[in-house]
Write a protein that holds these residues in place. Structure first.
Motif: not given
Length: 308
Positions: A77-85, A164-167
């Motif tokens: 699930s890490a790739a979809a999390l902002k901030p990353p785990p 950063r990097g999220t809409t």
């Protein structure tokens, strides 16, 4: 022989009671003095190993999806999390790498991130066992030091979580006059979305400082959007805000769908949106909006580079 007087009988009773108490104390002292001390509790290797296995199982069930099986921040699930785990081997952490700190974060979570609170989901014994397993993962492997970028440093010093990097989710709000505004209307400018509540003292105290911040960058590309999260009628929210900051313009999301998408769990919550319409960061709770670190953060992303 005549019976002793009443006062004499009372004295005899008192002396007898004192003798009994003294005798009991003496017996207790003797027993305690000569009884062997209890052996200290020693955890056997088997018990320690069982706790280790239990901690690993708890980690795989509750944590590995985000943090990965070995705590390297590479779960599915890490790739979809902002901030990353967190990668447990990476340094620095935002808090000391101790069992006490790890247990506190596991219990309470970290607001504004995907780190949930497990205090109600785990027993105290399981919390301790999971804490020790995480501590082992964090300390029993070579550590890696990450050098933060300029943007990461600015966000951290201003108290923002890096997103950063999220809409941002779509947001449509209206003011007391019924005029609708979309978050996308502010593309090309830096936007602070201040999500506040009518019963939130910190929110109302923040408004004048946010107005001052917006005025400091007047004409340079900063806009502050005050969105009330809990007023039944935006006119009520406007009237309340006017008492604190005359002339302020507030908004509300009648449907409430937009605010639900903004993951508002704590008030105030403030989202920082860049000129490109992408999220920069988020902060929750009381914030010093007059701090130099906040101004530096805003300046860095202003579209008008002369403001820097």
């Amino acid at each position: 022989m005549s019976e002793p007087s009443a006062p004499l009988r009372n004295y005899r009773f008192i002396f007898l009671a004192a003798a009994v108490v003294a005798g009991a104390c003496g017996v207790g002292w003797a027993v305690g003095r000569f009884r062997p001390n209890p052996e200290p509790v020693v955890r056997s290797p088997e018990t320690t190993a069982a706790d280790g296995r239990r901690g690993e199982v708890l980690f795989q069930v509750h944590c590995a999806s985000c943090h990965g099986p070995d705590g390297q921040g590479d779960g599915p699930s890490a790739a979809a999390l902002k901030p990353p785990p967190r990668d447990f081997a990476a340094r620095p952490w935002r808090f000391p790498v101790t069992p006490e700190s790890i247990r506190r974060v596991t219990t309470d979570g970290i607001p504004g991130t995907a780190m949930a609170a497990f205090g109600a989901a785990l027993s105290p014994a399981d919390l301790d066992t999971l804490t020790m397993h995480v501590h082992r993962l964090a300390t029993n492997q070579p550590t890696r030091t990450n050098q933060p970028t300029v943007e990461e440093t600015l966000l951290h010093e201003a108290g923002f979580v890096d997103l950063r990097g999220t809409t941002p989710p779509p947001l449509i709000v209206s003011d007391a006059a019924g005029k609708m505004v979309r978050l996308s209307d502010f593309q090309g400018r830096v936007a602070l979305v201040h999500i506040w509540g009518i019963s939130c003292t910190h929110c109302l105290k923040a408004m004048p400082r946010l107005i001052d911040l917006e005025s400091a960058f007047a004409g340079k590309g900063l806009v502050v959007l005050h969105v009330c999260a809990d007023a039944d009628d935006v006119k009520d929210a406007q009237a309340l805000a006017e008492k604190t900051v005359p002339g302020v313009r507030v908004f509300a999301d009648a449907a409430g769908v937009g605010l639900a998408r903004f993951e508002v769990q704590t008030l105030p919550t403030v989202w920082l949106i860049g000129p490109d319409g992408q999220v920069i960061g988020r902060t929750t709770g009381a914030q010093d909006w007059a701090a130099q670190a906040v101004r530096k953060l805003i300046e860095h992303w202003l579209p008008n580079r002369e403001a820097r």
